[in-house]
Design a protein around this motif. Structure first.
Motif, short mmCIF file in Angstrom:
data_model
loop_
_atom_site.label_atom_id
_atom_site.label_comp_id
_atom_site.label_asym_id
_atom_site.label_seq_id
_atom_site.Cartn_x
_atom_site.Cartn_y
_atom_site.Cartn_z
N GLU A 193 -40.69 99.35 -7.85
CA GLU A 193 -40.38 100.78 -7.95
C GLU A 193 -41.54 101.54 -8.61
O GLU A 193 -41.91 102.65 -8.20
CB GLU A 193 -39.08 100.99 -8.75
N HIS A 215 -44.24 101.96 -6.08
CA HIS A 215 -43.82 102.96 -5.11
C HIS A 215 -44.18 104.37 -5.59
O HIS A 215 -44.84 105.13 -4.87
CB HIS A 215 -42.31 102.85 -4.88
N TRP A 216 -43.80 104.70 -6.82
CA TRP A 216 -44.05 106.06 -7.31
C TRP A 216 -45.52 106.29 -7.65
O TRP A 216 -46.07 107.36 -7.43
CB TRP A 216 -43.16 106.36 -8.52
N PHE A 234 -47.00 106.75 -4.24
CA PHE A 234 -46.48 107.94 -3.57
C PHE A 234 -47.21 109.18 -4.10
O PHE A 234 -47.58 110.08 -3.33
CB PHE A 234 -44.96 108.08 -3.82
#
Ligand SMILES: N[C@@H](CCC(=O)N[C@@H](CS)C(=O)NCC(=O)O)C(=O)O
Length: 173
Positions: free
Chosen positions: A63, A66-67, A70
């Protein structure tokens, strides 16, 4: 800190260091890098002693990645295009329709992050990670370039990031 003017960054001395004329650049001994997210991964791996990221390989780490990615790979892209198309280099024309469309895309991504942050202090919950550093930078771009459509759901998070002593130290010049 460098001179961010186009003229300064066009100098052969800077292009030798950063071939596209961009910032930032990291030097660490013989290592030179000019991609910010990769720099962060390198600094954390070499000097982090486990700080600012979950245990590699854990689902929290997925996670986190991911951020972290992103923010730079998806969210900041339309904001960069606002810069690219919002100024005129010799022989180029500003393209207002592109600027407007990229602003829309940036706001959509910002709203999506705001939705995720509901009930969370930071991207991963209660714990601040380096993903919040990547995201904070992109949110700063959104606030600078699209101030009239800044998603209100990002405000408390953005204030929280700016209140951190490390942020203040980094931006105090
Ligand atoms: N993905 C690159 C993007 C680098 C980038 O575009 N930097 C901007 C400043 S945030 C820049 O130098 N823009 C000036 C230009 O492209 O001429 C990174 O994260 O290092």
């Amino acid at each position: 800190m460098i001179d961010f003017s186009i003229e300064w960054r066009a100098r052969p001395e800077w292009r030798e260091i950063s071939p596209l004329g961009k910032v930032p650049v990291l030097f660490d001994g013989d290592t030179k890098m000019y991609e910010s997210g990769a720099m962060m991964d390198y600094v954390l791996a070499k000097y982090g002693n486990g700080a600012l990221q979950p245990e590699p390989g854990s689902s929290d780490h997925a996670e986190y990645l991911h951020w972290h990615w992103f923010a730079e790979a998806t969210f900041s892209r339309p904001l960069g295009e606002i810069v690219n198309h919002g100024r005129e280099f010799p022989g180029e024309k500003r393209i207002d329709a592109v600027v407007a469309e990229m602003a829309n895309r940036g706001v959509l991504a910002g709203q999506m992050v705001a939705d995720h942050l509901q009930g969370r202090a930071y991207l991963l919950g209660d714990t601040f990670t380096a993903a919040d550093i990547s995201m904070g930078y992109t949110i700063m771009l959104l606030e600078n370039f699209v101030p009239d459509k800044f998603p209100e759901g990002l405000r408390a998070y953005w204030d929280r990031l700016q209140a951190r002593p490390a942020y203040q130290k980094a931006t105090s010049g």
